[in-house]
Write a protein that holds these residues in place. Sequence first.
Motif, PDB file in Angstrom:
ATOM      1  N   VAL A 476       0.828  -1.197   0.000  1.00  0.00           N
ATOM      2  CA  VAL A 476       0.000   0.000   0.000  1.00  0.00           C
ATOM      3  C   VAL A 476       0.868   1.255   0.000  1.00  0.00           C
ATOM      4  CG1 VAL A 476      -1.763   1.272   1.283  1.00  0.00           C
ATOM      5  CG2 VAL A 476      -1.838  -1.226   1.195  1.00  0.00           C
ATOM      6  N   ASP A 477       0.518   2.201  -0.859  1.00  0.00           N
ATOM      7  CA  ASP A 477       1.197   3.499  -0.896  1.00  0.00           C
ATOM      8  C   ASP A 477       0.402   4.459  -0.029  1.00  0.00           C
ATOM      9  OD1 ASP A 477       2.432   5.888  -1.424  1.00  0.00           O
ATOM     10  OD2 ASP A 477       1.801   6.000  -3.537  1.00  0.00           O
ATOM     11  N   ARG A 478       0.859   4.698   1.194  1.00  0.00           N
ATOM     12  CA  ARG A 478       0.119   5.575   2.104  1.00  0.00           C
ATOM     13  C   ARG A 478       0.209   7.033   1.687  1.00  0.00           C
ATOM     14  NH1 ARG A 478       1.622   5.581   7.642  1.00  0.00           N
ATOM     15  NH2 ARG A 478      -0.424   6.518   7.974  1.00  0.00           N
ATOM     16  N   GLY A 479       1.057   7.326   0.734  1.00  0.00           N
ATOM     17  CA  GLY A 479       1.155   8.687   0.228  1.00  0.00           C
ATOM     18  C   GLY A 479       0.314   8.926  -1.013  1.00  0.00           C
ATOM     19  N   GLU A 480      -0.459   7.913  -1.431  1.00  0.00           N
ATOM     20  CA  GLU A 480      -1.287   8.076  -2.629  1.00  0.00           C
ATOM     21  C   GLU A 480      -2.349   9.149  -2.404  1.00  0.00           C
ATOM     22  OE1 GLU A 480      -4.124   5.429  -5.643  1.00  0.00           O
ATOM     23  OE2 GLU A 480      -3.538   4.608  -3.695  1.00  0.00           O
ATOM     24  N   TRP A 481      -2.538   9.982  -3.427  1.00  0.00           N
ATOM     25  CA  TRP A 481      -3.564  11.029  -3.373  1.00  0.00           C
ATOM     26  C   TRP A 481      -4.808  10.580  -4.125  1.00  0.00           C
ATOM     27  CZ3 TRP A 481      -3.753  16.681  -2.467  1.00  0.00           C
ATOM     28  CH2 TRP A 481      -2.830  17.079  -1.488  1.00  0.00           C
ATOM     29  N   TRP A 482      -5.971  11.000  -3.598  1.00  0.00           N
ATOM     30  CA  TRP A 482      -7.249  10.668  -4.222  1.00  0.00           C
ATOM     31  C   TRP A 482      -7.948  11.914  -4.751  1.00  0.00           C
ATOM     32  CZ3 TRP A 482      -8.992   5.584  -4.655  1.00  0.00           C
ATOM     33  CH2 TRP A 482      -8.190   4.622  -4.017  1.00  0.00           C
ATOM     34  N   MET A 483      -7.271  13.042  -4.706  1.00  0.00           N
ATOM     35  CA  MET A 483      -7.784  14.285  -5.268  1.00  0.00           C
ATOM     36  C   MET A 483      -6.656  15.007  -5.981  1.00  0.00           C
ATOM     37  SD  MET A 483     -10.243  15.896  -2.308  1.00  0.00           S
ATOM     38  CE  MET A 483     -11.883  15.200  -2.037  1.00  0.00           C
ATOM     39  N   THR A 484      -7.023  15.833  -6.956  1.00  0.00           N
ATOM     40  CA  THR A 484      -6.005  16.631  -7.644  1.00  0.00           C
ATOM     41  C   THR A 484      -5.787  17.940  -6.885  1.00  0.00           C
ATOM     42  OG1 THR A 484      -7.625  17.749  -9.065  1.00  0.00           O
ATOM     43  CG2 THR A 484      -6.696  15.661  -9.861  1.00  0.00           C
ATOM     44  N   PRO A 485      -4.643  18.585  -7.075  1.00  0.00           N
ATOM     45  CA  PRO A 485      -4.350  19.825  -6.340  1.00  0.00           C
ATOM     46  C   PRO A 485      -5.347  20.946  -6.620  1.00  0.00           C
ATOM     47  CG  PRO A 485      -2.357  18.937  -7.333  1.00  0.00           C
ATOM     48  CD  PRO A 485      -3.494  18.151  -7.889  1.00  0.00           C
ATOM     49  N   GLN A 486      -5.952  20.961  -7.810  1.00  0.00           N
ATOM     50  CA  GLN A 486      -6.870  22.037  -8.179  1.00  0.00           C
ATOM     51  C   GLN A 486      -8.314  21.750  -7.758  1.00  0.00           C
ATOM     52  OE1 GLN A 486      -5.201  19.972 -10.115  1.00  0.00           O
ATOM     53  NE2 GLN A 486      -6.179  19.564 -12.070  1.00  0.00           N
ATOM     54  N   THR A 487      -8.503  20.738  -6.927  1.00  0.00           N
ATOM     55  CA  THR A 487      -9.830  20.395  -6.416  1.00  0.00           C
ATOM     56  C   THR A 487     -10.120  21.200  -5.153  1.00  0.00           C
ATOM     57  OG1 THR A 487      -9.633  18.138  -7.269  1.00  0.00           O
ATOM     58  CG2 THR A 487     -11.277  18.521  -5.551  1.00  0.00           C
ATOM     59  N   VAL A 488     -11.304  21.820  -5.098  1.00  0.00           N
ATOM     60  CA  VAL A 488     -11.690  22.595  -3.913  1.00  0.00           C
ATOM     61  C   VAL A 488     -12.421  21.646  -2.971  1.00  0.00           C
ATOM     62  CG1 VAL A 488     -12.900  24.623  -3.060  1.00  0.00           C
ATOM     63  CG2 VAL A 488     -11.861  24.662  -5.334  1.00  0.00           C
ATOM     64  N   ASN A 489     -11.652  20.910  -2.189  1.00  0.00           N
ATOM     65  CA  ASN A 489     -12.199  19.914  -1.290  1.00  0.00           C
ATOM     66  C   ASN A 489     -11.051  19.398  -0.434  1.00  0.00           C
ATOM     67  OD1 ASN A 489     -14.038  18.092  -0.135  1.00  0.00           O
ATOM     68  ND2 ASN A 489     -14.984  17.652  -2.115  1.00  0.00           N
ATOM     69  N   ALA A 490     -11.336  18.396   0.384  1.00  0.00           N
ATOM     70  CA  ALA A 490     -10.315  17.732   1.183  1.00  0.00           C
ATOM     71  C   ALA A 490     -10.823  16.338   1.490  1.00  0.00           C
ATOM     72  CB  ALA A 490     -10.039  18.511   2.466  1.00  0.00           C
TER      73      ALA A 490
END
Length: 692
Positions: A476-490
């Motif tokens: 498992v990659d615990r650093g994997e992102w599930w959102m892009t930087p330009q997404t207004v969310n968290a």
Amino acid sequence: MQAMRWMMVAAIACGSAVSASAFAAAQQGKAHAGTPLGVDLKGMDRSVQPGDDFDDYANGSWRKNAVIPADRASTGIFLEVFQKAEKRNAQIIREAGAGHPAAGSNARRIADYYAAFMNEAAIEKAGLDPLKPELDKIDAIKTRTDLSRVLGGQLRADVDPINATSWHTEHLFGLFVTQGLEDPSHNIAYLLQGGLGMPNRDYYLKNDAEMVGFRDKYKAYVAATLQRAGMADAKAKADAIFALEAKIAQAQESLVESEDVHKANNPWPASAYAQKAPGIDWNAFFEAAGLAGQPVVDAWQPQAIKGLSALVASEPLQTWKDYLAFHTINESAGLLPKAYADASFEFYGHTLTGTPKQRDRWKRAIGAVNNDLGDAVGQIYVKKYFPASSKAQVQDMVKNILAAFDERVDSLDWMTPATKQKAKAKIETLKVGVGYPETWRDYGALEIRPDDALGNHLRAVAQEYAHQKAKLGRSVDRGEWWMTPQTVNAVNLPLQNALNFPAAILEAPFFDPKADAAANYGSIGAVIGHEISHSFDNTGAEFDAQGRLANWWTPEDLAHFKAAGQKLAAQYDAYEPLPGLHINGQQTLGENIADVSGLTAAWIAYHKSLGGKNAPVIGGMSGDQRFFLAFAQSWRTKTRDAALRQQVITDGHAPGRFRAQTVRNIDAWYQAFDPKPGQKLYLDPKERVHIW
């Protein structure tokens, strides 16, 4: 704004730093020198008593004057920040083609994808041709094995098992790839329910007038789509398709049931599916899906998978073929000729959400590029709009909010030392990503053509599926992102014990380094606290520091935690956004726990930032008054009734108006605004919900 729905967050912002750091000290120093207030005084309605309706007190005048844009279902602070990011993305995407970028570069892919989307003449000329290979496969179905093979070939990557009925609903099943619920050492496959053309099962099963009306209009839309595609007997086929979808809805598990991760822990051997869920030729299905040889495929919603498989065997083959043909067209309607795109908007946008106008094509194109080439755009976005200094500053804020949450755990008088130790271990090992990922997605194998809009999207979808499938069996990659930087969310990722805070949400008015610290803590600080708290909501609390589904509670502590959660659920059950339509407190419980706990942590952090000094009075308001007003104003929203109905039925978040009322559970709010017994929001101290 959705990795599990409890991995998804509030599409809104949160607060500032926690300790008496140099940043916080600078903020306090500015407060005496005319720092911007960070609170919208004109938007308040002071004729309303805070203790009767804190949202109206904070936002009433704004709401009376706010106009929802014609191409939107709602408006508010989230839309304001989104539009800022949208303008930036538009500039990035339009500039990508300047200077004739090299073939094979990300800039060229961005430019060609956008150009293809905007080339309406080419889309009109292509008609349904880009879908012909898939439609031919459907037309060639002669047996249940053929049907199983097509269903497996249509499997798509899903990032939201809990909310699976609104993600990839055009497909009977979805695939989610992440670590095993009980084995965090490697990734496994999860099979999810799907298969509906309307937002979720309630649209098929509830019999109130609104839902019946939606069903009639949906059947008319299905018939019109089939007729437009040249299919005979369109109305009869539409009726049969709807009847099949109604059976699919009946077989599905509800959103509340899907949130119970213990019910999702069903690591079936792939070879056992034929016995556990008869009806589908699972060997043909898994082979077509590229999952042949996988030792285990977890059944996230086992009863739904059994029911859907049985329908594959029992329902007429021709009905399944018509169903698949319709959904193949419907899923791609936005990239088909104008007649298809306009009809799709008329039903999904106008009818279901009340939005009168379709978004301009360039805006839809920006959204499509961000969806399919998100990291390519994101790399440029952070270089232009999120410098390293900003990332370091926000990382410092997160550390301070974490420290406040850790302190809060220490102060809980109901929790035993054994459970506190486990909770603190989760805080200590929580991996927080700020701004952008450490590694970027490689689009080198993705073919993008300047004259093939639908083909570009279909190839991007296929690559995403291949990307997710390639993770199977890996660590498992615990650093994997599930959102892009330009997404207004968290987002909070319980299985990774990780958080993502994209760059685009770290903007004013959610966060403004020039504004009063109280406002920043009440806004972006509460969002940061909210995301941290998701690790300890009714679902996140089921996972340990390694992201393993494991009970780390003493029986007494767990009983207290669940009882407090049910008090909060009952509180939200009483809210009635529309006449006769109440919030489902159980459905929204995780988000509501995170709101209460996150706001508490942000308030602690704000007071730590004062360094032992009293908060300055600004604009005639105390620090705590500004803090809570900033929180409520972060949730200001105005929503069309149809869209509000859809949100209440399908979303795990309560509408913003009711999230603003979270303050009624915070003791400090009572001290700041002095609500009185008998006022609508007033809760006796024993009735206030204090979870973390």
